[in-house]
Design an enzyme around this catalytic site. Structure first.
Site, mmCIF file in Angstrom:
data_model
loop_
_atom_site.group_PDB
_atom_site.id
_atom_site.type_symbol
_atom_site.label_atom_id
_atom_site.label_comp_id
_atom_site.label_asym_id
_atom_site.label_seq_id
_atom_site.Cartn_x
_atom_site.Cartn_y
_atom_site.Cartn_z
ATOM 1 N N HIS A 103 -0.847 2.256 -8.507
ATOM 2 C CA HIS A 103 0.514 2.720 -8.702
ATOM 3 C C HIS A 103 1.637 1.669 -8.323
ATOM 4 O O HIS A 103 2.676 1.185 -8.921
ATOM 5 C CB HIS A 103 0.806 3.841 -7.995
ATOM 6 N N LYS A 149 16.274 3.458 -20.173
ATOM 7 C CA LYS A 149 15.771 3.680 -21.291
ATOM 8 C C LYS A 149 14.175 3.254 -21.281
ATOM 9 O O LYS A 149 13.696 2.202 -21.429
ATOM 10 C CB LYS A 149 16.201 2.742 -22.489
ATOM 11 N N LEU A 207 21.472 9.004 -21.706
ATOM 12 C CA LEU A 207 21.287 7.745 -21.981
ATOM 13 C C LEU A 207 22.799 7.112 -22.566
ATOM 14 O O LEU A 207 23.276 7.711 -23.273
ATOM 15 C CB LEU A 207 20.218 7.247 -23.219
HETATM 16 N N1 PDD Z 1 16.898 6.650 -29.354
HETATM 17 N N2 PDD Z 1 19.895 9.553 -25.945
HETATM 18 C C1 PDD Z 1 18.474 9.408 -25.991
HETATM 19 C C2 PDD Z 1 17.666 10.140 -25.343
HETATM 20 C C3 PDD Z 1 17.951 8.313 -27.049
HETATM 21 O O1 PDD Z 1 16.762 8.005 -27.063
HETATM 22 C C4 PDD Z 1 18.725 7.425 -27.823
HETATM 23 C C5 PDD Z 1 18.267 6.414 -28.773
HETATM 24 C C6 PDD Z 1 20.328 7.628 -27.718
HETATM 25 C C7 PDD Z 1 21.079 6.980 -28.571
HETATM 26 O O2 PDD Z 1 21.366 5.700 -28.258
HETATM 27 P P1 PDD Z 1 21.693 4.548 -29.074
HETATM 28 O O3 PDD Z 1 22.838 4.930 -29.600
HETATM 29 O O4 PDD Z 1 21.680 3.407 -27.962
HETATM 30 O O5 PDD Z 1 20.582 4.436 -30.119
HETATM 31 C C8 PDD Z 1 20.712 8.773 -26.822
HETATM 32 C C9 PDD Z 1 16.366 5.624 -29.861
HETATM 33 C C10 PDD Z 1 16.862 5.411 -31.321
HETATM 34 C C11 PDD Z 1 14.886 6.105 -30.141
HETATM 35 O O6 PDD Z 1 14.293 6.326 -28.870
HETATM 36 O O7 PDD Z 1 14.349 5.691 -31.397
#
Ligand code: PDD
Length: 290
Positions: A103, A149, A207
């Site tokens: 880990h 992320k 996020l």
């Molecule tokens: N997803 N919230 C979450 C949990 C997300 O996974 C995403 C994006 C967003 C929007 O963030 P952004 O506008 O920067 O794409 C919000 C991406 C598109 C994915 O996981 O495919």
């Protein structure tokens, strides 16, 4: 034509591209990622995505394996090699690298893994009405640092699958206090019962969406104001308008929640206006310099 992937310095046909069995992204979900939308050679909100990538890496203490200019070069190359001329997405993943499974962090000098792929998408939606979709609601079962992320997406995967099985596109996630956080892979906004445009403020529980940030910057030009204030599941159900934002959903109207219609069940005027504003944002501007 076969798709091409970039893995640690090499461009290979997707089927031949490999990472090691002991890669920590595979073993522990010990990695971060980004998804960037590309439209006619232009990386939409690239600066925001790359800044968030660097921030995510810092937060989990993974070193950036290549410098920013080199990464930008890889992004251009992957779009070119995959012949994405119109609309597509670029996927970037960086993990803590491959090492014997323990880990604790691997020894200093272990090289992070960098993977970049791309694929074509349907053209940017022309019609906001047919772009509208439905969502369901469910509990937010994620960890306490959703602002990073990471590739740890199991709760998001389960939520999105539950939505699909219910005939919906997304799941709005609700915390233990009954407040909506975001969706499984997008941020969520409402025009509340009093007509106020609202989305949850940034914090550890959502996020910081790049589309959210880009749209927020467009609001002044639209003579709209945003209240960054959390809303409850009841507020969501009572909202006049609901929409989600993400790199690949853009501004996507939500006209059904758990099978019930939102407002009159039609795309509302604010969502319509913001879809148009974001569409100009995506389609305008110059291609990236080569
Ligand atoms: N997803 N919230 C979450 C949990 C997300 O996974 C995403 C994006 C967003 C929007 O963030 P952004 O506008 O920067 O794409 C919000 C991406 C598109 C994915 O996981 O495919």
């Amino acid at each position: 034509m076969s798709r091409i992937a970039y893995v640690n310095g090499r461009y290979l046909p997707l089927a031949a591209a490999q990472i090691r069995v002991e890669d920590r992204g595979f073993l522990f979900g010990d990695g971060i990622y980004e998804v960037v939308y590309v439209n006619r050679g232009r990386f939409v909100d690239a600066e925001k995505h790359l800044a968030r990538l660097e921030r995510s890496l810092r937060e989990v203490r993974i070193a950036m394996p290549v410098g920013r200019p080199a990464l930008e070069g890889i992004l251009r190359e992957i779009v070119e090699r995959n012949r994405i001329r119109d609309s597509g997405l670029i996927y970037i993943q960086i993990t803590r690298g491959a090492a014997r499974r323990e880990h604790v962090f691997p020894q200093a000098g272990t090289r992070p893994t960098l993977v970049v792929t791309a694929r074509a998408l349907a053209s940017f939606p022309k019609d906001v009405d047919t772009w509208a979709t439905g969502i369901v609601t469910g509990p937010d079962q994620r960890w306490a640092r959703c602002d990073i992320k990471t590739v740890n997406l199991l709760p998001n995967v389960l939520a999105k699958q539950a939505a699909k099985e219910a005939g919906a596109f997304e799941m709005a996630l609700v915390d233990e206090a009954g407040m909506v956080t975001e969706c499984a892979s997008s941020n969520i906004w409402i025009v509340d019962a009093a007509g106020r445009l609202r989305t949850r403020p940034l914090g550890h529980d959502i996020l910081p969406g790049c589309t959210r940030a880009a749209l927020a910057e467009l609001l002044a030009g639209e003579r709209l104001t945003l209240e960054e204030r959390a809303f409850s599941l009841d507020d969501l159900r009572a909202a006049r308008e609901v929409f989600i934002t993400s790199a690949t959903s853009f501004v996507r109207p939500i006209t059904r929640i758990d099978g019930a219609t939102v407002g009159e069940g039609e795309v509302g005027p604010v969502t319509r206006q913001l879809f148009a504003a974001f569409s100009r944002h995506v389609q305008g501007g110059l291609p990236n310099a080569a």
